[in-house]
Design an enzyme around this catalytic site. Structure first.
Site, short mmCIF file in Angstrom:
data_model
loop_
_atom_site.label_atom_id
_atom_site.label_comp_id
_atom_site.label_asym_id
_atom_site.label_seq_id
_atom_site.Cartn_x
_atom_site.Cartn_y
_atom_site.Cartn_z
N HIS A 1 56.97 109.80 -28.41
CA HIS A 1 55.59 110.66 -29.19
C HIS A 1 55.59 109.54 -30.07
O HIS A 1 55.63 109.94 -31.53
CB HIS A 1 55.81 111.98 -28.97
CG HIS A 1 54.25 112.41 -29.79
ND1 HIS A 1 53.50 113.38 -28.99
CD2 HIS A 1 53.10 112.25 -30.82
CE1 HIS A 1 52.33 113.47 -29.70
NE2 HIS A 1 51.79 113.16 -30.52
N ASN B 1 53.46 109.65 -24.88
CA ASN B 1 52.08 110.51 -25.44
C ASN B 1 51.29 108.89 -26.16
O ASN B 1 51.65 108.51 -26.16
CB ASN B 1 52.58 111.36 -26.32
CG ASN B 1 51.47 111.58 -27.12
OD1 ASN B 1 50.82 112.67 -26.58
ND2 ASN B 1 51.27 111.55 -28.68
N GLU B 2 50.29 109.78 -25.69
CA GLU B 2 49.08 107.97 -25.70
C GLU B 2 49.28 106.75 -26.53
O GLU B 2 49.40 106.79 -27.34
CB GLU B 2 48.69 108.80 -27.84
CG GLU B 2 47.63 110.15 -27.07
CD GLU B 2 46.64 110.28 -28.38
OE1 GLU B 2 46.38 109.71 -29.40
OE2 GLU B 2 45.86 111.77 -28.72
N ASN C 1 44.04 113.75 -23.56
CA ASN C 1 44.35 113.50 -24.63
C ASN C 1 42.97 113.60 -24.64
O ASN C 1 42.03 112.58 -25.06
CB ASN C 1 45.01 113.82 -25.91
CG ASN C 1 46.33 113.80 -26.05
OD1 ASN C 1 46.22 115.18 -24.56
ND2 ASN C 1 47.37 113.66 -26.13
N GLU D 1 46.14 117.75 -24.89
CA GLU D 1 45.41 118.19 -26.25
C GLU D 1 43.64 118.01 -26.28
O GLU D 1 43.38 117.11 -25.83
CB GLU D 1 45.81 116.54 -27.81
CG GLU D 1 47.30 116.15 -27.81
CD GLU D 1 47.74 115.24 -28.52
OE1 GLU D 1 47.16 115.14 -29.80
OE2 GLU D 1 48.80 115.27 -28.43
N SER E 1 49.80 114.66 -40.34
CA SER E 1 49.28 113.99 -39.13
C SER E 1 50.02 112.33 -39.69
O SER E 1 50.22 111.57 -41.26
CB SER E 1 47.83 113.20 -40.08
OG SER E 1 46.87 112.97 -39.33
N TRP E 2 49.84 111.44 -38.98
CA TRP E 2 50.12 109.64 -39.05
C TRP E 2 50.16 108.86 -40.16
O TRP E 2 50.10 108.85 -41.07
CB TRP E 2 49.96 109.29 -38.04
CG TRP E 2 51.01 110.10 -36.69
CD1 TRP E 2 50.06 111.07 -36.41
CD2 TRP E 2 52.13 109.54 -36.47
NE1 TRP E 2 50.87 111.19 -34.55
CE2 TRP E 2 52.11 111.14 -35.16
CE3 TRP E 2 53.60 109.34 -36.61
CZ2 TRP E 2 53.65 110.91 -33.72
CZ3 TRP E 2 54.33 109.82 -35.87
CH2 TRP E 2 54.78 110.61 -35.01
N TYR F 1 45.04 121.25 -38.27
CA TYR F 1 45.25 122.13 -37.05
C TYR F 1 44.86 123.43 -36.48
O TYR F 1 44.68 123.24 -35.24
CB TYR F 1 44.95 120.22 -35.70
CG TYR F 1 44.89 119.53 -36.17
CD1 TYR F 1 43.10 119.05 -34.99
CD2 TYR F 1 44.64 117.70 -36.80
CE1 TYR F 1 42.29 117.68 -35.05
CE2 TYR F 1 44.08 116.38 -36.58
CZ TYR F 1 42.71 117.01 -35.76
OH TYR F 1 42.42 115.46 -35.74
#
Length: 474
Positions: free
Chosen positions: A116, A159-160, A297, A375, A433-434, A442
């Site tokens: 992730h 993930n993504e 997501n 997500e 958050s990145w 969230y």
């Protein structure tokens, strides 16, 4: 009319190791691509995040108390292999055994992601998803996890992947922060699909009694107008972010139209086509026929119009509404039609995009037997009220409204035939958050980051009602 969800439909919250755990330097954890990048920026630190490394039991207890049946977690690769390969860190292994045991104690079924966004630093430095050594080490890390954690029955490979490939080399918002390298983006996309396929095939060859899937970020692109030029721009955007992944992981081959669109993007930018081998394509095909589920997501949709100027990306990282810019040479420019509601971070609120994406998978990719919404949620600027007590419940009507609209779209897709088995809200608790730090919240549960105290939000109570009744209130 009230909308129903199936009785076996599961609901839970989602997390990611780097965004919740904190403790980035504890118990022998190795460095990852973000550590140096964030330290140099000096804007925000991933410590302590939500301090999940020490407070996981508290958060899992909240999830259980508020009606969750499932939870999304990820393993930090560099907690297991601090260098990405080689020596194992037993303290990291022990932590995840404790975490998974706590899930069982709280009657939560964990869906566990292997990667992730947190490539170990050494592997990032030699090319990340562009490095064959990285791909090989990723498979071996997966093998270790499959053998070490038989208690996990639901695995997610990546993930993504699109978020990494596009933001690392096209828009430049993820390290190494390169821009305009569509050739690297598409090569990374293909390499991710290959690594995913090899891990799926490995898992199935081991005869384990569980399921394995992949999670894609799938934001539906629409044309800004009904002109053929705008429709083509939407198709090109779809090729950049969605089509290669959907074709590769869910169909096991790249459709001629997908490859033609990619070649057009690369030719417009005078960059070479990505490379692939017969062996890789055979592995991809085999994996698509063995995949158990796909995770979707979906947060927002995009509208594209024709654009032939220079590429420019301005990331809205602080919630300054209207500040984001996204225009890519050889693809198009993002522009929302009048009347589309957006968040402070310029993300559109358009549940039809969720419905259309779920139906697209159902209709165009019949090999995959099950879909989960892995997500979905809304980032808001939130703060504690002045007179706060441990029993304070924080009002978040915008989140409830958002979840109601999107869950209704999921219910509509199920009614129309899509086999959607569950829903994970992003996120369980407020997290790091990145690219936005701590300002974009969230969570169903508010985290007061200075004290690490948790407070319930009204959305947690609302979702509990949905989870218990399988009815979406009007």
């Amino acid at each position: 009319m009230r909308k129903q969800l199936p009785k076996d439909f599961v609901i839970g919250g989602a997390t990611a190791a780097y965004q919740v755990e904190g403790a980035t330097k504890e118990d022998g954890k190795g460095r990852v691509l973000w550590d140096d990048f964030l330290e140099k920026q000096g804007r925000f630190s991933p410590d302590p995040a939500a301090d999940f490394y020490h407070r996981y039991d508290e958060d899992l207890a909240l999830a259980e108390a508020y009606g969750h049946q499932v939870i999304r977690l990820s393993i930090a690769w560099s907690r297991i292999f601090p260098d990405g390969a080689g020596a194992v860190e037993p303290r990291g292994v022990a932590f995840y055994h404790r975490l998974f045991a706590a899930c069982a104690k709280h009657h939560l079924i964990p869906f566990v992601t292997l990667h992730h966004f947190d490539t170990p630093e050494r592997l990032h430095a030699i090319g990340d998803w562009l490095s064959q050594e990285m791909l090989e080490d990723f498979v071996e890390y997966a093998r270790f996890c499959f053998e070490e954690f038989p208690e996990i029955k639901h695995w997610i490979t990546i993930n993504e992947p699109t978020s990494m490939a596009v933001q690392q080399y096209t828009s430049g918002t993820f390290p190494p922060a390169e821009t305009g390298h569509f050739d690297k983006t598409f090569q990374a996309e293909h390499n991710q699909i290959v690594a995913h396929a090899r891990i799926v095939n490995l898992y199935k060859s081991m005869g384990l009694d569980g399921e394995i899937g992949i999670v894609h970020a799938l934001q539906t692109p629409y044309p800004y107008s009904d002109s053929s030029e705008d429709q083509h721009a939407a198709d090109l955007q779809d090729a950049l972010e969605n089509r290669l992944y959907l074709d590769g992981t869910l169909a096991g081959d790249y459709a001629p139209k997908t490859l033609a669109l990619i070649k057009e993007i690369l030719a417009a930018n005078q960059q070479p086509m990505f490379k692939y081998t017969d062996e890789e394509m055979a592995a991809i095909k085999k994996a698509a026929h063995q995949l158990d589920f796909v995770g979707v997501n979906n947060y927002f949709s995009k509208w594209l119009r024709a654009y032939h100027g220079k590429s420019e990306t301005i990331h809205n990282g602080d919630g300054s509404k209207g500040s984001s810019v996204a225009r890519l040479h050889g693809i198009g420019e993002e522009k929302k039609p009048a009347g589309i509601e957006t968040t402070d971070w310029d993300w559109s609120i358009y549940p039809r995009g969720m419905y259309d994406m779920l139906m697209r998978i159902h209709q165009d990719y019949p090999l995959v037997p099950a879909i989960y919404v892995t997500e979905n949620g809304i980032g808001l600027k939130e703060s504690l009220p002045a007179e706060v007590t441990p029993n304070t419940v924080i009002a978040d009507p915008k989140r409830i409204d958002y979840l109601k609209k999107y869950l209704s779209a999921v219910a509509d897709a199920i009614q129309a035939g899509a086999n959607v088995k569950g829903y994970f809200v992003w996120s369980l608790q407020d997290q790091f958050s990145w690219t936005n730090g701590y300002s974009k919240r969230y969570g169903l549960f508010f985290v007061d980051f200075p004290t690490q105290k948790r407070y319930v939000k009204q959305s947690a109570e609302w979702l509990k009602q949905v989870s218990q009744t399988h009815v979406i209130p009007e």
